[in-house]
Design an enzyme around this catalytic site. Sequence first.
Site, PDB file in Angstrom:
ATOM      1  N   GLU A  37      23.460   2.569  35.166  1.00  0.00           N
ATOM      2  CA  GLU A  37      24.282   3.697  35.586  1.00  0.00           C
ATOM      3  C   GLU A  37      23.502   4.548  36.595  1.00  0.00           C
ATOM      4  OE1 GLU A  37      26.902   7.227  33.439  1.00  0.00           O
ATOM      5  OE2 GLU A  37      24.976   6.648  32.560  1.00  0.00           O
ATOM      6  N   LYS A  61      34.596   5.250  34.088  1.00  0.00           N
ATOM      7  CA  LYS A  61      34.049   5.720  32.804  1.00  0.00           C
ATOM      8  C   LYS A  61      35.057   6.586  32.061  1.00  0.00           C
ATOM      9  CE  LYS A  61      29.836   7.996  31.074  1.00  0.00           C
ATOM     10  NZ  LYS A  61      28.559   8.617  31.511  1.00  0.00           N
ATOM     11  N   CYS A 114      27.629   3.717  29.652  1.00  0.00           N
ATOM     12  CA  CYS A 114      26.788   4.707  28.970  1.00  0.00           C
ATOM     13  C   CYS A 114      27.434   5.344  27.733  1.00  0.00           C
ATOM     14  CB  CYS A 114      26.330   5.765  29.973  1.00  0.00           C
ATOM     15  SG  CYS A 114      24.854   6.676  29.403  1.00  0.00           S
TER      16      CYS A 114
END
Length: 283
Positions: free
Chosen positions: A43, A128, A170
């Site tokens: 990321e 995300k 993440c």
Amino acid sequence: MKNFCVGAVQMISGEHVTDNLTAAHTLVRRAQNMGAQFVLLPENFAHLSDQGSYIAAEPFVATGDAHPNTQPIQHALQSWSRELGIWIASGAIPLNKRPDGTSVPYPRTRSACLLYDDMGVLQSRYDKLHLFDVDVADAAGRYRESASIEPGEEARVAKIPWAQLGLSICFDLRFPELYRQLAVAGAEVLIMPAAFTHTTGQAHWKTLLQARAIENGCFVIAANQGGQHSEKRRTWGHSVIIDPWGDVLAEAGDGEAVIVANLSGDKLKKVRQRMPLLNMRRL
């Protein structure tokens, strides 16, 4: 699923995009030299700054023909894919356009994982879903991604030549319902590009990754940032590749690193036959 070799790149990215791209290119090439056919970047591999991501944000280019003067990150990813003849997942990069082409209101961006094939053609995009709005007992103390990032709307499974790939980024890792949805939709390999903090990573990183692999009967590829980025920002590292039984196939330590592992279609089949969790669900 077919057998194939995968690589995960670990970096200590900073605020200078050009320097980060140079470092990433070297590490991706190293992964390819080690046999990787698919490579995952961490990321924020191209830009990681305490000031947010908007200054490095690019408009979304949905074809294989990015213009290097205006979209340097996307152009680099496409060029590396073509040059090395491998599939590359971008980890997460800042984009100021949504998938439909509309603009994300300033100063927010989308944090997007872009998947390129070995000809440099974009095959999938995942934005995300879960944003890191938490308080952590570290030098930064407080993280509010929602101030600079707009969340995505949907999960994404992408087809690559060897397997079905479940995309995530993440903080998504802490939400098991996302990975169950990906597995039910056909994912056989789950990818997690990350910039996990040193504090939270030391406590939970590997445990969560092994849980996601075991409970869904999937391989996991996790590429993390791994070092001191600024006075307040330190990441955990320990990028890892895990099989569906939860066994670690490769693991990094701190600092820049490249890990590779061979993923076995037979291993996936055997684990799912012996432990058919996805077929035994009652809720």
